[in-house]
Design a protein around this motif. Structure first.
Motif, PDB file in Angstrom:
ATOM      1  N   GLY A 351       0.816  -1.211   0.000  1.00  0.00           N
ATOM      2  CA  GLY A 351       0.000   0.000   0.000  1.00  0.00           C
ATOM      3  C   GLY A 351       0.846   1.256   0.000  1.00  0.00           C
ATOM      4  O   GLY A 351       0.575   2.207  -0.735  1.00  0.00           O
ATOM      5  N   VAL A 352       1.900   1.276   0.829  1.00  0.00           N
ATOM      6  CA  VAL A 352       2.787   2.441   0.889  1.00  0.00           C
ATOM      7  C   VAL A 352       3.527   2.628  -0.431  1.00  0.00           C
ATOM      8  O   VAL A 352       3.603   3.738  -0.972  1.00  0.00           O
ATOM      9  N   VAL A 353       4.076   1.541  -0.959  1.00  0.00           N
ATOM     10  CA  VAL A 353       4.811   1.630  -2.217  1.00  0.00           C
ATOM     11  C   VAL A 353       3.874   1.985  -3.364  1.00  0.00           C
ATOM     12  O   VAL A 353       4.198   2.791  -4.234  1.00  0.00           O
ATOM     13  N   GLY A 354       2.679   1.391  -3.354  1.00  0.00           N
ATOM     14  CA  GLY A 354       1.692   1.739  -4.372  1.00  0.00           C
ATOM     15  C   GLY A 354       1.274   3.191  -4.288  1.00  0.00           C
ATOM     16  O   GLY A 354       1.015   3.842  -5.319  1.00  0.00           O
ATOM     17  N   LEU A 355       1.195   3.722  -3.062  1.00  0.00           N
ATOM     18  CA  LEU A 355       0.895   5.138  -2.884  1.00  0.00           C
ATOM     19  C   LEU A 355       1.946   6.008  -3.560  1.00  0.00           C
ATOM     20  O   LEU A 355       1.626   6.961  -4.268  1.00  0.00           O
ATOM     21  N   ALA A 356       3.212   5.662  -3.360  1.00  0.00           N
ATOM     22  CA  ALA A 356       4.290   6.437  -3.981  1.00  0.00           C
ATOM     23  C   ALA A 356       4.201   6.388  -5.501  1.00  0.00           C
ATOM     24  O   ALA A 356       4.353   7.409  -6.186  1.00  0.00           O
ATOM     25  N   GLY A 357       3.932   5.195  -6.042  1.00  0.00           N
ATOM     26  CA  GLY A 357       3.790   5.080  -7.481  1.00  0.00           C
ATOM     27  C   GLY A 357       2.606   5.855  -8.006  1.00  0.00           C
ATOM     28  O   GLY A 357       2.686   6.517  -9.041  1.00  0.00           O
ATOM     29  N   GLY A 358       1.491   5.783  -7.274  1.00  0.00           N
ATOM     30  CA  GLY A 358       0.308   6.514  -7.696  1.00  0.00           C
ATOM     31  C   GLY A 358       0.500   8.019  -7.653  1.00  0.00           C
ATOM     32  O   GLY A 358       0.027   8.743  -8.529  1.00  0.00           O
ATOM     33  N   LEU A 359       1.182   8.505  -6.618  1.00  0.00           N
ATOM     34  CA  LEU A 359       1.451   9.942  -6.543  1.00  0.00           C
ATOM     35  C   LEU A 359       2.320  10.400  -7.705  1.00  0.00           C
ATOM     36  O   LEU A 359       2.150  11.499  -8.231  1.00  0.00           O
ATOM     37  N   GLY A 360       3.271   9.528  -8.107  1.00  0.00           N
ATOM     38  CA  GLY A 360       4.058   9.852  -9.298  1.00  0.00           C
ATOM     39  C   GLY A 360       3.174   9.961 -10.520  1.00  0.00           C
ATOM     40  O   GLY A 360       3.333  10.872 -11.340  1.00  0.00           O
ATOM     41  N   GLY A 361       2.214   9.034 -10.648  1.00  0.00           N
ATOM     42  CA  GLY A 361       1.282   9.079 -11.762  1.00  0.00           C
ATOM     43  C   GLY A 361       0.335  10.259 -11.719  1.00  0.00           C
ATOM     44  O   GLY A 361      -0.216  10.662 -12.747  1.00  0.00           O
ATOM     45  N   PHE A 362       0.112  10.832 -10.527  1.00  0.00           N
ATOM     46  CA  PHE A 362      -0.721  12.029 -10.402  1.00  0.00           C
ATOM     47  C   PHE A 362       0.054  13.296 -10.721  1.00  0.00           C
ATOM     48  O   PHE A 362      -0.411  14.161 -11.475  1.00  0.00           O
ATOM     49  N   ILE A 363       1.252  13.410 -10.186  1.00  0.00           N
ATOM     50  CA  ILE A 363       2.024  14.643 -10.330  1.00  0.00           C
ATOM     51  C   ILE A 363       2.557  14.820 -11.745  1.00  0.00           C
ATOM     52  O   ILE A 363       2.534  15.928 -12.309  1.00  0.00           O
ATOM     53  N   LEU A 364       3.022  13.734 -12.351  1.00  0.00           N
ATOM     54  CA  LEU A 364       3.679  13.850 -13.652  1.00  0.00           C
ATOM     55  C   LEU A 364       2.779  14.414 -14.761  1.00  0.00           C
ATOM     56  O   LEU A 364       3.225  15.298 -15.513  1.00  0.00           O
TER      57      LEU A 364
END
Length: 422
Positions: A351-364
């Motif tokens: 969940g934590v790692v997926g959160l980081a990946g998802g935030l990258g997909g949001f910000i980029l």
């Protein structure tokens, strides 16, 4: 069905459900183009529109992972899909920009399904087969390609308002199919006394932060490009929506389907070696993709010589395909790290790692739009990705020290890295 066939049933039903969830999560990659034209949005506003579902999908991953550990993946996955159906349907009736943003936040919950399915599937398999099983489940990322095949046809046939209605009905049907095709196992739940604070102690482990960083590149970059490439083809090469979506699928499809291959490669060669190779492949490809269409005049002894430098659609798509393959393998290799090092707490860590990946997909995507608005250069999005991979390579290099590798605690798999964590 006999007990020994339950893992396969869980894997198949979960992968299918995740594929549909991912297709719906990425729906604004295609749906956003007619909405952009209807509302007259600029590039930054379009970037925010397509990225909004990614934000909520990222933020919800941590609690969903923890609830999966506590209540079981089957009930959490089923409930999540049903909860998304109504907001998806309501998109058909949205008329203002803020309507789409608010509803997009609710639709984005479908993206959190990854943090449910990953621990749910992983616990049905032995450690020797876990990397492959998680890779097969992760192949549901190919839902991004699915929406690029299906959505343009629906929009062309019945208008953009029809797409959310079709997707809402598909989500309900998928939830029912999943429920009747999957199983529960009480032994897969975390201890009932496990508190949120105790599960979040994993944040003190530096390995978790490293895996977050890796995943923000291979998954965050994948999501961002999957959202951005249809529009990129329309603007850069003048293609219509159907052809643009088809070519964009040349990136999205291998980026999802080949994740299973990434799981097998990670099992065989080790997570470190595979992730390191993936970063280098992306670095080279992004360097080439970053170069904008350029016309120059060179003075020679015989006079001026005009030159044009730039990627045509064939070369561009070929490089994008290579990036998709690399990211698919990288997404699996990162989660092989997690399966090895946190086998008793996969839900919280994923969940934590997926959160980081998802935030990258949001910000980029938002940054893509802002940079294009600022510079007017479409390939500036790849310049940004090139920079992020540079940082990742440096960080990864200094996060590991040369030495003889040892297997993860409790793991029966041979250690593959030639380096070990600092």
């Amino acid at each position: 069905m006999s007990t020994d066939r339950r893992p396969l049933a869980v894997l198949v039903s979960s992968t299918f459900a995740f594929t549909i969830c991912f297709a719906i999560w990425m729906m604004f990659a295609v749906l956003g183009i007619p909405i952009k034209a209807k509302l007259g949005l600029n590039e930054t506003e379009f970037g925010l529109l397509v990225a909004t579902p990614v934000l909520s999908g990222a933020l919800v991953r941590v609690p969903l992972g923890i609830w999966t550990d506590r209540f079981g993946g089957r009930i959490v996955f089923f409930t999540l899909m049903l909860a998304c159906a109504l907001p998806i349907w309501l998109i058909s009736y949205a008329t203002a920009y803020w309507h789409f943003l608010v509803l997009g936040l609710f639709v984005g919950l479908a993206g959190g399904s990854f943090s449910v399915g990953t621990p749910y599937v992983a616990r049905w398999f032995s450690k020797e087969r876990r990397g492959f099983a998680m890779g097969v489940f992760g192949a549901g990322n190919s839902g991004s390609a699915l929406t690029k095949f299906v959505a343009p046809a629906i929009i062309a046939a019945a208008g953009w308002q029809a797409l959310p209605k079709v997707y809402a009905l598909v989500m309900v049907a998928t939830a029912l199919l999943f429920w009747f095709g999957s199983y529960s196992d009480l032994s897969h739940k975390a201890p009932s006394g496990e508190s949120f604070a105790r599960q979040m102690r994993v944040l003190k482990d530096p390995r978790v932060w490293r895996y977050c960083q890796y995943y923000s590149v291979v998954f965050g970059g994948y999501v961002a490009l999957a959202l951005w490439m249809t529009k990129y083809y329309v603007g850069e090469y003048g293609f219509d929506l159907k052809l643009a979506a088809l070519l964009a699928a040349c990136f999205s499809l291998p980026g999802g389907v080949l994740r299973a291959l990434g799981g097998w490669i990670s099992d065989k060669y080790g997570a470190y070696k595979v992730t390191w190779a993936v970063m280098w492949v992306c670095w080279v490809c992004f360097f080439i993709l970053s170069y904008p269409q350029t016309t120059m005049s060179v003075k020679t002894v015989g006079g001026a010589m005009d030159m044009h430098i730039g990627l045509g659609p064939v070369a561009f798509t070929a490089l994008l395909f290579v990036v998709g393959v690399a990211m698919a393998i990288g997404k699996a290799s990162v989660f092989r790290f997690i399966a090895d090092d946190f086998s008793d707490n996969i839900g919280a860590v994923s969940g934590v790692v997926g959160l980081a990946g998802g935030l990258g997909g949001f910000i980029l995507p938002i940054m893509f739009g802002a940079i294009v608005d600022l510079t007017g250069i479409r390939s500036s999005s790849f310049m940004l990705l090139y920079g992020t991979v540079c940082v990742s390579l440096v960080w990864m290099h200094f996060s590991f020290k040369p030495g003889r590798s040892t297997p993860a605690a409790g793991s029966t798999a041979p250690a593959a890295p030639l380096r070990k964590a600092a």
